[in-house]
Design a protein around this motif. Structure first.
Motif, mmCIF file in Angstrom:
data_model
loop_
_atom_site.group_PDB
_atom_site.id
_atom_site.type_symbol
_atom_site.label_atom_id
_atom_site.label_comp_id
_atom_site.label_asym_id
_atom_site.label_seq_id
_atom_site.Cartn_x
_atom_site.Cartn_y
_atom_site.Cartn_z
ATOM 1 N N LEU A 190 0.943 -1.231 0.199
ATOM 2 C CA LEU A 190 0.065 0.189 -0.061
ATOM 3 C C LEU A 190 1.066 1.177 -0.521
ATOM 4 O O LEU A 190 1.803 1.630 0.598
ATOM 5 C CB LEU A 190 -0.794 -0.139 1.151
ATOM 6 C CG LEU A 190 -2.423 -0.690 1.430
ATOM 7 C CD1 LEU A 190 -2.754 -1.181 2.174
ATOM 8 C CD2 LEU A 190 -2.796 -0.675 0.432
ATOM 9 N N GLN A 191 0.642 2.307 -0.521
ATOM 10 C CA GLN A 191 0.995 3.396 -1.059
ATOM 11 C C GLN A 191 0.128 4.036 -0.424
ATOM 12 O O GLN A 191 -0.517 4.862 -0.912
ATOM 13 C CB GLN A 191 1.722 3.678 -2.293
ATOM 14 C CG GLN A 191 2.345 3.338 -3.018
ATOM 15 C CD GLN A 191 3.458 2.824 -2.341
ATOM 16 O OE1 GLN A 191 4.220 4.166 -1.949
ATOM 17 N NE2 GLN A 191 4.274 1.581 -2.216
ATOM 18 N N ALA A 192 0.360 4.618 1.182
ATOM 19 C CA ALA A 192 -0.730 5.664 1.438
ATOM 20 C C ALA A 192 0.030 6.798 2.409
ATOM 21 O O ALA A 192 0.988 5.821 3.472
ATOM 22 C CB ALA A 192 -1.806 4.639 2.236
ATOM 23 N N ALA A 193 -0.289 7.144 2.970
ATOM 24 C CA ALA A 193 0.625 8.665 4.138
ATOM 25 C C ALA A 193 -0.689 8.351 5.030
ATOM 26 O O ALA A 193 -0.190 8.973 6.485
ATOM 27 C CB ALA A 193 0.753 9.250 3.205
ATOM 28 N N THR A 194 -2.266 8.284 5.089
ATOM 29 C CA THR A 194 -3.151 8.494 5.822
ATOM 30 C C THR A 194 -3.908 7.208 5.748
ATOM 31 O O THR A 194 -4.155 6.352 4.660
ATOM 32 C CB THR A 194 -3.452 9.728 5.512
ATOM 33 O OG1 THR A 194 -4.267 9.890 4.342
ATOM 34 C CG2 THR A 194 -3.259 11.519 5.426
ATOM 35 N N LEU A 195 -4.360 6.905 6.787
ATOM 36 C CA LEU A 195 -5.721 6.271 6.815
ATOM 37 C C LEU A 195 -6.851 5.630 5.251
ATOM 38 O O LEU A 195 -7.329 5.389 4.952
ATOM 39 C CB LEU A 195 -6.192 5.495 8.010
ATOM 40 C CG LEU A 195 -7.465 4.247 8.417
ATOM 41 C CD1 LEU A 195 -5.986 3.162 7.648
ATOM 42 C CD2 LEU A 195 -7.391 3.933 9.353
ATOM 43 N N ILE A 196 -7.522 7.348 5.354
ATOM 44 C CA ILE A 196 -7.967 7.832 4.155
ATOM 45 C C ILE A 196 -7.658 7.608 2.908
ATOM 46 O O ILE A 196 -8.542 7.129 2.008
ATOM 47 C CB ILE A 196 -8.383 9.359 4.330
ATOM 48 C CG1 ILE A 196 -8.307 9.674 5.539
ATOM 49 C CG2 ILE A 196 -9.243 9.981 3.213
ATOM 50 C CD1 ILE A 196 -9.740 9.078 5.675
ATOM 51 N N GLU A 197 -6.113 7.635 3.040
ATOM 52 C CA GLU A 197 -5.392 7.305 1.760
ATOM 53 C C GLU A 197 -6.277 5.422 1.454
ATOM 54 O O GLU A 197 -5.913 5.329 0.223
ATOM 55 C CB GLU A 197 -4.267 8.228 1.557
ATOM 56 C CG GLU A 197 -4.460 9.485 1.279
ATOM 57 C CD GLU A 197 -2.834 9.338 1.174
ATOM 58 O OE1 GLU A 197 -2.006 8.209 1.617
ATOM 59 O OE2 GLU A 197 -2.445 10.462 1.658
ATOM 60 N N VAL A 198 -5.872 4.423 2.175
ATOM 61 C CA VAL A 198 -5.942 3.065 2.448
ATOM 62 C C VAL A 198 -6.943 3.219 2.421
ATOM 63 O O VAL A 198 -7.647 2.641 1.457
ATOM 64 C CB VAL A 198 -5.464 2.741 4.173
ATOM 65 C CG1 VAL A 198 -5.594 1.530 4.228
ATOM 66 C CG2 VAL A 198 -3.986 3.044 4.265
ATOM 67 N N PHE A 199 -8.034 3.655 3.071
ATOM 68 C CA PHE A 199 -9.744 3.390 2.561
ATOM 69 C C PHE A 199 -10.109 4.006 0.693
ATOM 70 O O PHE A 199 -10.445 2.926 0.626
ATOM 71 C CB PHE A 199 -10.738 4.518 3.117
ATOM 72 C CG PHE A 199 -10.416 3.936 4.936
ATOM 73 C CD1 PHE A 199 -10.381 3.060 5.242
ATOM 74 C CD2 PHE A 199 -11.255 5.355 5.838
ATOM 75 C CE1 PHE A 199 -10.131 2.369 6.927
ATOM 76 C CE2 PHE A 199 -11.423 4.354 7.262
ATOM 77 C CZ PHE A 199 -10.574 3.209 7.113
ATOM 78 N N ALA A 200 -9.063 5.210 0.570
ATOM 79 C CA ALA A 200 -9.188 4.869 -1.104
ATOM 80 C C ALA A 200 -9.151 3.889 -2.014
ATOM 81 O O ALA A 200 -9.489 3.557 -3.225
ATOM 82 C CB ALA A 200 -8.841 6.072 -1.546
#
Length: 246
Positions: free
Chosen positions: A159-169
């Motif tokens: 996963l390329q994510a800096a926040t959990l919101i980006e994970v949810f996307a």
């Protein structure tokens, strides 16, 4: 995205935005609390739990049914057209609250807590809604915590994510179960904090089970206390869609 981005939802094969689980529960919590507080509460601790069975859709009428059998108060949210049960909740007396020891405890001052209460879509100072505000606040702190994100990226390093919101996307996630074990002190918010007190909170290690083909189940727990009293423990269970479908 499933709550705010209609194009994203349609790409997933659905037609309507769904209401965020915490917002969908807000009216349920308020009505269950009002029923309980029709007389002075008799117990020191209570537990609220919700099982979410179907998405609660925007622009859709629902019927909220509340019942009190003298031992616990229950609620059902029914689709008015189909009478399908979307989620059901209960509020009942509980054992005393014992907080687990955490490695990293964080603290918020009372003014910081009050400032975070300003955007709350209810009345955080009301007896029927104060505990719900703190429940929502802990959920927000849990979602925004780097600790929570680190747990997920350890399990899913691609996963390329800096926040959990980006994970949810990247991975559709649904909330399936929510539980709040809290002190009856939260029914009296005006006397909750003492002078120079703080709200202390700890996030427990996330439990992650499942695999990429069937999806993952995530269980996250956050606890809060004042200097002298335990306040509440919020436990959230989330389920991801199979990663192979994304």
């Amino acid at each position: 995205p499933i709550h705010f981005d209609l194009q994203h939802v349609r790409k997933m094969g659905a037609d309507q935005l769904s209401v965020h689980g915490m917002r969908a529960m807000l009216d349920m919590k308020r009505h269950l609390s009002a029923t309980l507080l029709s007389a002075p509460p008799e117990h020191d601790f209570y537990i609220f739990s919700t099982r979410m069975r179907r998405p609660v859709l925007c622009e859709t009428p629902y019927d909220l049914q509340i019942a009190n059998n003298g031992q616990q108060i229950t609620g059902k949210l029914l689709d008015c057209a189909t009478q399908q049960n979307c989620f059901n909740s209960k509020l009942a007396p509980a054992r005393g609250l014992e907080l687990a020891a955490g490695d990293h405890e964080h603290a918020l001052t009372v003014p910081e807590v009050m400032a975070l209460g300003q955007p709350f879509p209810g009345q955080a100072s009301e007896a029927t809604q104060a505990w719900s505000f703190f429940d929502a606040l802990l959920f927000q702190l849990l979602v925004k915590s780097p600790q929570t994100l680190a747990s997920l990226t350890t399990a899913l390093p691609e996963l390329q994510a800096a926040t959990l919101i980006e994970v949810f996307a990247q991975i559709p996630v649904v909330q399936t179960h929510h539980e709040t074990h809290f002190s009856a002190r939260l029914f009296n918010p005006a006397r909750l904090f003492e002078s120079e007190d703080r709200l202390y909170y700890t996030i427990q290690p996330m439990l992650i089970i499942g695999d990429r083909s069937s999806g993952f189940v995530l269980r996250a727990v956050i606890e809060a206390r004042t200097q002298r009293h335990p306040l509440l423990v919020t436990s959230v269970t989330l389920k991801t869609w199979p990663l192979a479908n994304n």
